[in-house]
Write an enzyme that holds these catalytic residues in place. Structure first.
Site: not given
Ligand code: CP
Ligand code: NVA
Length: 305
Positions: A260, A220, A128, A288, A101, A131
């Protein structure tokens, strides 16, 4: 030959479909006692905060029989100037895969070029993909299909929006993105997706129009990690893009709401909506775990031949 997941272009539509199928099998509890990654070590190298990505990967790695090693980048020699390339070469000697990340996507690309092990993007400023794999699984579970679904993304054209664009073009989802002028997704991401797409990928300024045909409404945060200094201006510009009951009333009666997470309640989404009957955000968060386990099995199991 090792495979990475830096963006969704690294997987074919058939592979994405197979990963979703496998993730659903894992979710159902089949193979509970199988440990396909027994004896392996998977690293997590994080330069930003995380709840879901970190914990779902760590738990998933354990469930697959492997060991997870979490590394805060500032506590590595990288934080004192060791290069990304030397770090990648060194960690490849110890680990079987790594989830990273970071901020600039180019940092991931540099790491992946020097690493001999599969590198997985656990979020960069521009993508991402993990996700969105879980999001695709969630849509398929809730709506029974992906092809032909109408998805409306309301808000910032950020990393999640970019990965949704790539997913929509690969999986024939009709995507409408409603955002204020100046906050559109990356034009290169849009152009590449539109060239390949067999579904609609549209940009609109009006969130109500975007919600109109939606089977799925997705939002988001307005202020992503690293954008804290722009927070006040962003909150002002994005105010008309809040996902609230009024906006939801424009969508189909059976439309679901996705986010998310983490959510900034009262900003991009209201309590009524995120806690309401159409919200699937915690199933989405759970997915996830399952989708990343499927991904790790696929990338890591045979990566050393
Ligand atoms: N959705 C997501 O990636 O959450 P975290 O930032 O908590 O990992
Ligand atoms: N767009 C958000 C996603 C967090 C999971 C961010 O980058 O902060």
């Amino acid at each position: 030959m090792k495979r990475d997941l830096l963006t969704l272009w690294d997987l074919s539509p058939e592979e994405i479909g197979a990963l979703i199928g496998r993730a659903m099998q894992l979710r159902s509890g089949e193979d509970r006692n199988r440990c396909p990654l027994m004896g392996k070590s998977v690293g997590l190298l994080f330069e930003k905060a995380s709840t879901r990505t970190r914990v779902s990967f760590e738990a998933g790695i354990y469930q697959l029989g492997a060991q997870a090693i979490y590394m805060n980048a500032m506590e590595l020699q990288m934080g004192r100037g060791e290069t990304i390339e030397d770090t990648a070469r060194t960690l490849s000697r110890y680990l079987d895969s790594i989830i990273i990340r970071t901020s600039e996507h180019s940092r991931l690309e540099r790491f992946a070029l020097s690493a001999d092990i599969p590198v997985i993007n656990g979020l960069s400023n521009s993508h991402h993909p993990c996700q969105v794999l879980a999001d695709l699984m969630t849509i398929r579970e809730k709506k029974g299909r992906l092809k032909g679904i109408h998805l409306a993304f309301i808000g910032d054209g950020n990393n999640v929006a970019n990965s949704l664009i790539e997913a929509a073009c690969r999986m024939e989802i009709n995507l409408v993105i409603a955002c204020p002028e100046g906050y559109e997704p990356d034009p290169d991401v849009l152009e590449r997706a539109r060239e390949a797409a067999r579904s609609e990928i549209l940009m609109l300024a009006d969130p109500r129009e975007a919600a109109g045909r939606a089977d799925v409404i997705y939002t988001d945060v307005w202020v992503s990690m690293g954008q804290e200094r722009e927070a006040e201006e962003r909150k002002r510009r994005f105010k008309p893009y809040q996902v609230n009951d009024a906006l939801l009333s424009c969508a189909k009666k059976d439309a679901i709401v996705m986010h998310c997470l983490p959510a900034h309640r009262g900003e991009e989404i209201t309590d009524e909506v995120i806690d309401g009957p159409r919200s699937v955000v915690f199933d989405q968060a759970e997915n996830r775990l399952h989708s990343q386990k499927a991904l790790l099995e696929f990338l890591v199991q045979d990566s050393r031949g």
